[in-house]
Design an enzyme around this catalytic site. Sequence first.
Site, PDB file in Angstrom:
ATOM      1  N   SER A  40       0.839  -1.190   0.000  1.00 12.25           N
ATOM      2  CA  SER A  40       0.000   0.000   0.000  1.00 12.25           C
ATOM      3  C   SER A  40       0.884   1.253   0.000  1.00 12.25           C
ATOM      4  O   SER A  40       1.631   1.482  -0.947  1.00 12.25           O
ATOM      5  CB  SER A  40      -0.946  -0.062   1.206  1.00 12.25           C
ATOM      6  OG  SER A  40      -2.019   0.831   1.072  1.00 12.25           O
ATOM      7  N   HIS A  85      -7.671  -5.989   2.237  1.00 13.95           N
ATOM      8  CA  HIS A  85      -6.512  -5.110   2.091  1.00 13.95           C
ATOM      9  C   HIS A  85      -5.305  -5.619   2.873  1.00 13.95           C
ATOM     10  O   HIS A  85      -4.168  -5.470   2.422  1.00 13.95           O
ATOM     11  CB  HIS A  85      -6.873  -3.693   2.538  1.00 13.95           C
ATOM     12  CG  HIS A  85      -5.804  -2.689   2.235  1.00 13.95           C
ATOM     13  ND1 HIS A  85      -5.365  -2.432   0.951  1.00 13.95           N
ATOM     14  CD2 HIS A  85      -5.058  -1.888   3.048  1.00 13.95           C
ATOM     15  CE1 HIS A  85      -4.407  -1.514   0.988  1.00 13.95           C
ATOM     16  NE2 HIS A  85      -4.198  -1.173   2.246  1.00 13.95           N
TER      17      HIS A  85
END
Length: 253
Positions: A89, A225
Amino acid sequence: MDQVINCFHKRPEAVARLICFPWAGGGSIHYARWGKILSAIEVFAVKLPGRETRAKEHFFQSMEQIVDEVISVLLPVLKEKPFALFGHSFGAMASFALAHTLKRVHKLEPIHMFLSGASAPYSEMRIQAPTRSNLSDEEFLQWMTRIGGTPPELLANSEVMKLFLPVLKADLCVVENYRCNRPVTPLLSCPVTCFDGKQDMPHDLEAWKDISSGDFTVQMLPGGHFYLKDASNEEIILDCITKYLETAEMDYL
């Protein structure tokens, strides 16, 4: 170096080093412990200001500050032996920014890029993504609940959130303001491997192909995620890193 890098297991005989950047709001511990598992690789986990032993330091406000600090500490070490980069990320953006500067300014490049859970910074999907750093704390917590990865008991603890939210918002502000143009020609020549969670929001992983002329692969794993926190997914990732870096060392020699 110890102020900026967390290395649980120093391995002077390692075939390569793996430099890991945290996700937004994250620390170095998750990656530093990889050093015990990756017996042939020395793991350097980056510690950013505002957390862990650097909790009293001011947050960085730009990607350039992050890159400049890491290079100032690691440049001599990076010249010693092959190195690779891993980031998830926010950490994927930081890994790319570091690789870009190392190649452009110092003529150094990694032997592999491992990028996880993020669109390329110049992709339309990334440019059009909504900003999160300016949300109210209540809206921000609702968003964190949706993406998962943070224990509900921590999200419900107002004292913990008072400490954690400023760090996370500061990192998101950095990455939301980070801009670079799509490369006209590849910046790197090393292989690029992308990982992502199958249940995470869509990311433009294919756009990362433009950064290098090397082989490009994508591996999708079950989860959202923070899929990489799952033990079975982590094992797959570490096996992949080991395979690629040990092979790359043979090519490097």
